[in-house]
Design a protein around this motif. Structure first.
Motif, short mmCIF file in Angstrom:
data_model
loop_
_atom_site.label_atom_id
_atom_site.label_comp_id
_atom_site.label_asym_id
_atom_site.label_seq_id
_atom_site.Cartn_x
_atom_site.Cartn_y
_atom_site.Cartn_z
N ALA A 9 84.61 -80.22 47.28
CA ALA A 9 85.90 -80.54 46.68
C ALA A 9 87.01 -79.73 47.34
CB ALA A 9 85.86 -80.29 45.18
N VAL A 40 91.20 -87.82 43.81
CA VAL A 40 90.67 -86.50 44.18
C VAL A 40 91.60 -85.80 45.16
CG1 VAL A 40 88.79 -85.33 45.40
CG2 VAL A 40 88.27 -87.13 43.73
N PRO A 53 83.47 -85.84 45.59
CA PRO A 53 84.48 -85.22 46.46
C PRO A 53 84.41 -85.71 47.90
CG PRO A 53 83.45 -83.57 45.07
CD PRO A 53 82.63 -84.83 44.92
#
Length: 215
Positions: free
Chosen positions: A181, A153, A146
């Protein structure tokens, strides 16, 4: 139906089943996710068809056809013949044609899942091909994924962090990975899963129904 590379113009605007893309690196669990989504959508009354993409094989399609989870004729295979980006982003003609064919043969289909061939963190989907897409990464690939902020992503509608059960075995702090993330995605949805057991898959199915089928 198996489709091999050809050339052609992009498809015109369409009306029909919703189309959802599933991308992510090799081994992240894309096909395993599909295998768990099939019964999840069946339980929710959603009629499904599936397209897989591989470089020069139809291995993923054959795996799903043999699973007994779905009519094998509702699974189409596209052989990209080149970088998987080509057929989901630069020129999605092959996948558009495959989806159009499935919808023509099965008018009841409400949702087509389109799995990209395994690729790196730069893999993204053309919005000429899909209405909504998710990107699958796995814990064993490293908790720095992330933080690297690859286009897959950052741009996907839903980030799936798979194999959460492996975190304790590969030295990953799952809470920190999830926080990274969510930070990288500015709070956009992230779901943690274990696609071997189906943990978290129901949430994904519900999100697709809410965000794509009934938006």
């Amino acid at each position: 139906m198996d489709v091999r590379p050809s050339t052609g113009a992009s498809s015109p605007s369409r009306v029909g089943a919703a189309r959802v893309g599933i991308g992510g690196p090799v081994g992240s669990g894309k096909t395993a996710l599909i295998e768990k989504l099939i019964p999840a959508f069946a339980e929710r009354g959603v009629s499904l068809a599936i397209i897989t993409n591989d470089l020069v094989t139809i291995e993923d399609a054959e795996r799903i056809r043999r699973s007994g989870l779905i009519d094998p004729d509702r699974v189409a295979a596209v052989e990209a013949g080149a970088c998987p980006h080509t057929v989901i982003r630069e020129d999605p003609t092959l996948n558009i044609a495959a989806a159009d064919d499935l919808e023509a043969r099965y008018p009841d289909v409400e949702l087509v899942l389109i799995e990209s061939g395994g690729d790196n963190l730069a893999s993204t989907f053309s919005l000429d091909l899909v209405d909504w897409w998710m990107f699958v990464i796995d814990v064993a690939g490293g908790d720095d994924i992330p933080r690297k902020k690859g286009p897959g992503v950052l741009k996907c509608d839903l980030l799936v962090v798979n194999k959460k059960d492996l975190a304790v075995h590969v030295g990953v702090d799952l809470e920190k990975m999830e926080a990274a993330a969510r930070s990288a995605r500015a709070g956009r949805p992230t779901v943690l899963t274990n696609c071997r057991t189906g943990d978290g898959v129901g949430e994904i199915a519900d999100r697709i129904i809410a965000d794509v089928l009934f938006r």
